[in-house]
Scaffold this motif. Sequence first.
Motif, PDB file in Angstrom:
ATOM      1  N   GLN A 152      13.066 -50.646 -48.964  1.00 47.48           N
ATOM      2  CA  GLN A 152      11.875 -51.105 -49.697  1.00 47.48           C
ATOM      3  C   GLN A 152      10.714 -51.370 -48.745  1.00 47.48           C
ATOM      4  OE1 GLN A 152      11.598 -50.769 -52.878  1.00 47.48           O
ATOM      5  NE2 GLN A 152      13.714 -50.050 -52.811  1.00 47.48           N
ATOM      6  N   HIS A 153      11.049 -51.841 -47.561  1.00 44.52           N
ATOM      7  CA  HIS A 153       9.987 -52.101 -46.591  1.00 44.52           C
ATOM      8  C   HIS A 153       9.462 -50.789 -46.011  1.00 44.52           C
ATOM      9  CE1 HIS A 153       7.577 -54.781 -44.273  1.00 44.52           C
ATOM     10  NE2 HIS A 153       7.943 -54.205 -43.148  1.00 44.52           N
ATOM     11  N   ARG A 154      10.363 -49.858 -45.739  1.00 47.47           N
ATOM     12  CA  ARG A 154       9.917 -48.536 -45.261  1.00 47.47           C
ATOM     13  C   ARG A 154       8.919 -47.925 -46.247  1.00 47.47           C
ATOM     14  NH1 ARG A 154      10.169 -43.755 -42.868  1.00 47.47           N
ATOM     15  NH2 ARG A 154      10.518 -41.920 -44.153  1.00 47.47           N
ATOM     16  N   ILE A 187       5.519 -48.939 -45.664  1.00 51.35           N
ATOM     17  CA  ILE A 187       4.932 -48.513 -44.387  1.00 51.35           C
ATOM     18  C   ILE A 187       4.455 -47.060 -44.458  1.00 51.35           C
ATOM     19  CG2 ILE A 187       5.516 -48.024 -41.975  1.00 51.35           C
ATOM     20  CD1 ILE A 187       7.587 -50.378 -42.306  1.00 51.35           C
ATOM     21  N   SER A 227      19.827 -51.357 -37.092  1.00 52.20           N
ATOM     22  CA  SER A 227      18.714 -50.611 -37.701  1.00 52.20           C
ATOM     23  C   SER A 227      17.387 -51.000 -37.073  1.00 52.20           C
ATOM     24  CB  SER A 227      18.625 -50.909 -39.205  1.00 52.20           C
ATOM     25  OG  SER A 227      19.723 -50.386 -39.872  1.00 52.20           O
ATOM     26  N   HIS A 240      10.898 -57.330 -42.409  1.00 52.95           N
ATOM     27  CA  HIS A 240      11.662 -57.323 -43.653  1.00 52.95           C
ATOM     28  C   HIS A 240      13.057 -57.904 -43.444  1.00 52.95           C
ATOM     29  CE1 HIS A 240      12.077 -56.315 -47.780  1.00 52.95           C
ATOM     30  NE2 HIS A 240      13.193 -55.642 -47.559  1.00 52.95           N
ATOM     31  N   THR A 268       8.580 -52.246 -37.254  1.00 52.33           N
ATOM     32  CA  THR A 268       7.926 -52.584 -38.525  1.00 52.33           C
ATOM     33  C   THR A 268       8.952 -53.117 -39.524  1.00 52.33           C
ATOM     34  OG1 THR A 268       8.206 -50.298 -39.181  1.00 52.33           O
ATOM     35  CG2 THR A 268       6.074 -50.908 -38.286  1.00 52.33           C
ATOM     36  N   LEU A 269      10.212 -52.740 -39.345  1.00 47.95           N
ATOM     37  CA  LEU A 269      11.229 -53.172 -40.315  1.00 47.95           C
ATOM     38  C   LEU A 269      11.729 -54.584 -40.021  1.00 47.95           C
ATOM     39  CD1 LEU A 269      13.359 -49.894 -40.725  1.00 47.95           C
ATOM     40  CD2 LEU A 269      11.497 -50.717 -42.165  1.00 47.95           C
ATOM     41  N   THR A 311      18.630 -52.558 -47.870  1.00 47.16           N
ATOM     42  CA  THR A 311      17.627 -53.597 -48.134  1.00 47.16           C
ATOM     43  C   THR A 311      16.330 -53.280 -47.382  1.00 47.16           C
ATOM     44  OG1 THR A 311      18.596 -54.845 -46.324  1.00 47.16           O
ATOM     45  CG2 THR A 311      19.291 -55.434 -48.539  1.00 47.16           C
ATOM     46  N   LEU A 312      16.435 -52.524 -46.297  1.00 51.88           N
ATOM     47  CA  LEU A 312      15.232 -52.232 -45.508  1.00 51.88           C
ATOM     48  C   LEU A 312      14.405 -51.089 -46.096  1.00 51.88           C
ATOM     49  CD1 LEU A 312      16.642 -52.559 -41.849  1.00 51.88           C
ATOM     50  CD2 LEU A 312      15.431 -54.279 -43.207  1.00 51.88           C
ATOM     51  N   ARG A 347      21.284 -64.215 -46.691  1.00 49.00           N
ATOM     52  CA  ARG A 347      22.602 -63.903 -46.112  1.00 49.00           C
ATOM     53  C   ARG A 347      23.238 -65.148 -45.506  1.00 49.00           C
ATOM     54  NH1 ARG A 347      21.206 -58.163 -43.267  1.00 49.00           N
ATOM     55  NH2 ARG A 347      21.372 -56.921 -45.175  1.00 49.00           N
ATOM     56  N   ILE A 390      15.345 -61.131 -45.295  1.00 52.07           N
ATOM     57  CA  ILE A 390      16.669 -60.942 -45.886  1.00 52.07           C
ATOM     58  C   ILE A 390      17.673 -61.956 -45.331  1.00 52.07           C
ATOM     59  CG2 ILE A 390      18.616 -59.328 -45.994  1.00 52.07           C
ATOM     60  CD1 ILE A 390      16.398 -57.087 -45.808  1.00 52.07           C
ATOM     61  N   VAL A 440      16.999 -46.701 -41.823  1.00 51.05           N
ATOM     62  CA  VAL A 440      17.429 -47.014 -43.185  1.00 51.05           C
ATOM     63  C   VAL A 440      18.762 -46.325 -43.508  1.00 51.05           C
ATOM     64  CG1 VAL A 440      15.093 -47.552 -44.022  1.00 51.05           C
ATOM     65  CG2 VAL A 440      16.032 -45.257 -44.381  1.00 51.05           C
TER      66      VAL A 440
END
Lengths: 394, 394
Positions: free
Chosen positions: B223-225, B228, A261, A224, A220-221, B220-221, A232, A228, B262
């Motif tokens: 915020q997405h967690r 969810i 991650s 996102h 699910t991540l 950065t991830l 970068r 990003i 995260v």
Amino acid sequence: MHEVTVSAPVNIACIKYWGKRNTKLILPTNSSLSVTLDQDHLRSTTTSRADQSFEEGDRLWLNGKEETVKEDGRLGVCIKELRNWRKIEEDKDSSLPKLSQWPLRVASYNNFPTAAGLASSASGLAALVASLAKLYSLPQSASQLSLIARQGSGSACRSLFGGFVAWREGSAEDGSDSLAEEVAPQSHWPEMHALICVVSDAKKGTSSTSGMQRTVETSTLLQHRLKIVPGRMDDISKAIQSKDFATFGEITMKDSNSFHSVCLDTSPPIFYLNDVSKSIIAVIEELNRSSGEIVAAYTFDAGPNAVIYALEKNMPKVLGVVNKFFPTSEESRDPFKTEAAELPEGFNVNVVREGGWEKGAVKSLIHTRVGDGPRTLGKEESLLGENGEPKVLA
Amino acid sequence: MHEVTVSAPVNIACIKYWGKRNTKLILPTNSSLSVTLDQDHLRSTTTSRADQSFEEGDRLWLNGKEETVKEDGRLGVCIKELRNWRKIEEDKDSSLPKLSQWPLRVASYNNFPTAAGLASSASGLAALVASLAKLYSLPQSASQLSLIARQGSGSACRSLFGGFVAWREGSAEDGSDSLAEEVAPQSHWPEMHALICVVSDAKKGTSSTSGMQRTVETSTLLQHRLKIVPGRMDDISKAIQSKDFATFGEITMKDSNSFHSVCLDTSPPIFYLNDVSKSIIAVIEELNRSSGEIVAAYTFDAGPNAVIYALEKNMPKVLGVVNKFFPTSEESRDPFKTEAAELPEGFNVNVVREGGWEKGAVKSLIHTRVGDGPRTLGKEESLLGENGEPKVLA
């Protein structure tokens, strides 16, 4: 005799390729960026020969072991596409020998052991594509050739350039804009060095091909992460242009961690970093903290081996901490004969478990640097004997 | 004598709390959900006494060791708030003894070693709050009390209930709606069992308080967690209501992996899982795969210890794989005397390194199950002697 020998470099990504939006054409879910490593130290060499008199069609050997070339396999697709391009030239100029119709003999050899955990498919495919393009005297640019190499092995497209290389994800359905291009040549920032730490691993990990597909399907991540990466890519390109190591290093470390991650966020989770890898991370983070600036940047591909980027002037510091905490068990390679420095003042040794790691937790080190793109070698470097078979068999 | 002794349970989250939006009030960045574990096996016990004759103000002992109660510290804030609530009652009913003005003596004891890596602060704070609420005869509900416990130690608020417990993140600035509530009582699904695997760790990890703050600041991830988690809260609550273990387990594993993702995406990265933790994950994933259904679910807090949830009927299978690959070095606790089953047919033993792990990689096992909320105990359980000091000192 129609024969060419070419060598191609290894590349190690700073912005990671992880996920395909099209598995057949190998179109990635995000752009990526790598540093090409010096072929003086690590390379794949490929000899390609076309001869009307060869029987049995195409034959190919990797490290002296014959491989079957399936027409619809990755190697077969690359050879077929390059032949098609040769055919176009032959149709334009009837004086050209009809190499496109002749069987091929290809021998490829990596000068680094598979056990080093380096992606040999990238340099190998790049050497194959570059050698055939030369053999066929193709007019296509390296970026155009990268479209072919990409279909052999995604990250191979980046090994067609030296220096700092971007693989643009592209948007076309047919993949025609998913290609590699140079961000900066080797000569722009030759002080960029790399230390490869070959880490022992008791367990074979998930292959990157199946791993990235599982991430695309279950993480699910990842969605996102994909938002990003473009920022970068821009930021690290600017950092390279302006030779800003601190930013280059910060983004490189962040993106490696972000990639691992999303591997962990995959179901079932994928782990490439082991306890030694994590300890290398802790040591480099502490080296940077105690140095008061980012002097080194770790990055990890789909395995436990670390690649540590640092400017040449800071490599003594990197070797200082790596040698201290990770005594190697096998011979290391350092063509620069760099002397390890003392730990920086204020370095907190407690970031590593007491006494450091046992000998061989890191098996060996390879010190190298940014390098150039594929090179055409002399006849004396040919890997094929007169009979069209490899001079050295496995 | 105005004295109460209470015990409170440990809870282990299935949807993880990681990140504060307000560090002073301990308001989380996302809701969380936990299973309360049985106090028959794991508990914190707290005796609170108020006595007009006590000198030197409040005093408090944890496991027999005196702790300083700072007025603006976490313990101090909890005691002060509960005193305020007592004062309100005293003002309403002048016949009540003025306990709010009397000094306190508090002794707390955990029946599990700190080395077990279980969050003793959650059960400990819950026992403190529950004992003072009882001592002060407060009319507040458990959810209202959870507002206080939350300020002592975030996840403590969930230990004020038995069964399956949600901590709602809330939206009020003052935290007045960031409280715990029951999703289902213990009696709803008493077959829910848990196996705690105490994993050895050479290195002390990052504290959760500082770790989660670093994640909020640098990942950065995250915020997405946060986007969810709400869906997962709904889905796991429904799974609990309908006793759907497969969904409960799937979400539990995914959220544990998402939480550790995260952490890894934090700068510098935080690692709580070590190679043994990862191997436990691989074994449970393979147990589920080879069983053709999800029979067990792992979850990891801010450390390498695994908690494996499974229904009582499937615990023999879980013990079968855990015993086989992770021989323990210390005494384990299994009040259910569960017999380990054979590996399922088709279980691929190659998911673990050859020969399994050395003895003691997992130190010990604790087999427990879902339990009830805080219990008021009899006088004979008091931890305080007549003089107001602990009966047993460290």
